[in-house]
Scaffold this motif. Structure first.
Motif, short mmCIF file in Angstrom:
data_model
loop_
_atom_site.label_atom_id
_atom_site.label_comp_id
_atom_site.label_asym_id
_atom_site.label_seq_id
_atom_site.Cartn_x
_atom_site.Cartn_y
_atom_site.Cartn_z
N VAL A 43 0.87 -1.18 0.00
CA VAL A 43 0.00 0.00 0.00
C VAL A 43 0.91 1.23 0.00
N LEU A 44 0.63 2.16 -0.92
CA LEU A 44 1.34 3.45 -0.91
C LEU A 44 0.31 4.48 -0.45
N LYS A 45 0.53 5.03 0.71
CA LYS A 45 -0.51 5.90 1.28
C LYS A 45 0.01 7.33 1.39
N GLY A 46 -0.61 8.21 0.63
CA GLY A 46 -0.17 9.60 0.57
C GLY A 46 -0.43 10.35 1.86
N GLY A 47 0.25 11.47 2.02
CA GLY A 47 0.18 12.23 3.26
C GLY A 47 -1.12 13.02 3.42
N GLY A 48 -1.69 13.47 2.30
CA GLY A 48 -2.92 14.27 2.38
C GLY A 48 -4.04 13.50 3.06
N CYS A 49 -4.20 12.24 2.64
CA CYS A 49 -5.27 11.44 3.25
C CYS A 49 -4.86 10.94 4.63
N GLU A 50 -3.56 10.69 4.81
CA GLU A 50 -3.12 10.24 6.13
C GLU A 50 -3.39 11.31 7.18
N ASN A 51 -3.25 12.57 6.79
CA ASN A 51 -3.43 13.67 7.74
C ASN A 51 -4.88 13.83 8.20
N VAL A 52 -5.84 13.32 7.44
CA VAL A 52 -7.23 13.46 7.87
C VAL A 52 -7.73 12.23 8.65
N GLY A 53 -6.84 11.25 8.85
CA GLY A 53 -7.20 10.13 9.72
C GLY A 53 -7.46 10.65 11.14
N ALA A 54 -8.24 9.89 11.91
CA ALA A 54 -8.58 10.36 13.25
C ALA A 54 -8.80 9.18 14.19
#
Lengths: 191, 292
Positions: B139-150
């Motif tokens: 899995v390559l997971k970008g930072g933009g979506c990682e930052n909205v994890g909660a």
């Protein structure tokens, strides 16, 4: 689709409204976290870079060096803009920006600076690195490559018909604020 | 170059440049559903063109080639040290070829040595089993979506969320609301109910290994997944937060036991550029088949 062609000026930018789809042609400079923090802390732009009446692009491209020494952008989508919220308003004011390209939108301070100084926020499609790289006709120069590393450097790019949506205009309008407010109300009805 | 190394470089290339079929189908449906002439439709058309271009040119779908997460299901006896060394070398080579951006930064100095290899990068999760198959997922997971994890800790008075499935529903939908378009929607949620803070997030990300159109075998979680998907798509957040009908493409929820004192709900958000692939490898390391 409205054409937004360099040289950018205040009248051109003031004519834009939230929801307008635009195609941007001309020179843009990339700048993201390291550049914004640096300028906020009083850092000077390197000789050759002027943001006056210009556009900054929140982007950390993938750039490969060609055998002849020139640069080729192979991926160039926008990065999340809200991280620059503490700095953007000041940079719009001090450096005379007319446009900020990014994704995800920005906050009230940036919106106020857009209104006061005549600037717009242009939302590109996040993740669309190839479509946007195709719009880059040429890499004119790169600054701070050693200092900040490739994704964080200032890349001077000539772009042609780069697609974006005006989501924050120079009249106080913000699509992000509107969607947040409507979706909050919709969720409240469903809890 | 040995076969395992070659296979892992190819796995990275394909993961970075090609959207898996299950995700592509969901995006095509989303495009059909959006109102003609809307900004949401324009955005999804650009997404569609981008997917075609990346595949044709064998270049990254998104320039943020993300955190590099390997999940290895291996028979007992695999030399994990050697495997991890090969995975690190594969990352170096894939970076030099431009399949991955120079994307890994020393958190103390801010320096980027341009290799993508360093403490914690790539992350390699091993899981042993008694069978013979060696499967490697990436899995390559970008930072933009990682930052909205909660991560939420229940009970949460502000959202009137108690320690039950309705409380879980409330906080998961809150994560969708707070994310708006910032995670590059339409997104996919991976959720873990329970666990400690670390395993909660880890399990939430493992949900991304599921097929997008599968159904949860636990009927209670299946119902919650369908409910959240339907409700999120009624909120009008839409692709990129431009407004529109498709806010999420999928919701995947798992549950881990917790200690009585803790009740975490961990939400990971994956962008539309859902880069996830996998391979089954032969004994010498050659690719036998693609998993997605």
């Amino acid at each position: 689709m409205k054409e937004l062609i360099a040289p950018f000026n205040e009248a051109q930018v003031r004519a834009l409204k939230v929801g307008d789809e635009v195609a941007i042609t001309g020179v843009v400079f990339t700048g993201r976290d390291a550049v914004h923090k640096y300028l906020h802390e009083g850092g000077q732009l390197p000789p050759g870079v002027s943001l006056r009446d210009g556009i900054i692009y929140h982007c950390g491209p993938v750039v490969m060096k060609e055998p002849d020494g020139s640069w080729k952008v192979t991926a160039a989508g926008p990065t999340t803009s809200i991280r620059e919220e503490p700095y953007q308003g000041q940079i719009i004011r001090d450096f005379g920006l007319r446009g900020v390209i990014g994704k995800g939108g920005m906050g009230e301070r940036t919106l106020a600076a857009c209104k006061e100084h005549g600037c717009v926020y242009l939302h590109a499609v996040g993740g669309a690195a190839q479509v946007l790289a195709e719009c880059v006709r040429r890499v004119r120069n790169v600054y701070f490559l050693e200092k900040f590393g490739s994704p964080e450097a200032i890349w001077e790019l000539e772009v042609e018909r780069l697609p974006a949506v005006v989501t924050m205009d120079s009249h106080g309008g913000s699509l992000h604020r509107d969607v947040m407010s409507a979706s909050s109300a919709a969720l409240a009805e469903r809890l | 170059m040995n076969e395992l190394l070659e296979s892992l470089v190819e796995l990275i290339r394909r993961t970075s440049a090609e959207i898996p079929d299950d995700v592509n189908r969901a995006l095509v449906t989303a495009l059909e559903n959006e109102r003609k002439g809307s900004i949401a439709e324009s955005a999804l058309k650009i997404v569609e063109r981008n997917i075609e271009l990346a595949k044709r040119k064998s270049q990254p779908i998104c320039q943020d080639t993300g955190s590099i997460l390997f999940y290895v299901d291996a028979p007992i006896g695999l030399d994990q040290v050697a495997f991890e060394e090969t995975a690190r070398e594969a990352v170096r080579r894939a970076t030099a070829k431009g399949y991955l951006r120079q994307n890994s930064v020393d958190s103390i100095t801010g320096e980027n040595d341009g290799t993508n290899v360093g403490p914690g990068s790539p992350a390699v999760h091993f899981h042993q089993h008694r069978g013979d198959a060696l499967e490697v997922r990436l899995v390559l997971k970008g930072g933009g979506c990682e930052n909205v994890g909660a991560q939420y800790s229940l009970p949460l008075e502000k959202l009137k969320a108690n320690r039950d499935l309705d409380g879980c529903r409330k906080v998961i939908l809150d994560a969708v609301l707070q994310a708006q378009g910032k995670g590059c929607g339409p997104g996919i949620l991976g959720v873990c109910i329970g666990g400690d803070r670390a395993t909660g997030y880890e399990w939430s990300k493992k949900q991304f290994l599921r097929f997008l159109d599968d159904r949860n075998p636990d009927p209670r979680l299946d119902e919650l997944e369908q409910d959240i998907l339907r409700t999120a798509n009624e909120l009008g957040i839409g692709p990129m937060g431009f407004g529109g009908k498709t806010t999420l493409l999928g919701v995947k929820i798992g549950a881990a036991n917790r200690v009585p004192a803790s009740f975490f709900v961990s939400v990971s958000y994956m962008c539309w550029a859902y880069r996830r692939q996998g391979v089954e490898l032969g004994a010498a390391g050659a690719i036998q088949r693609w998993l997605y």
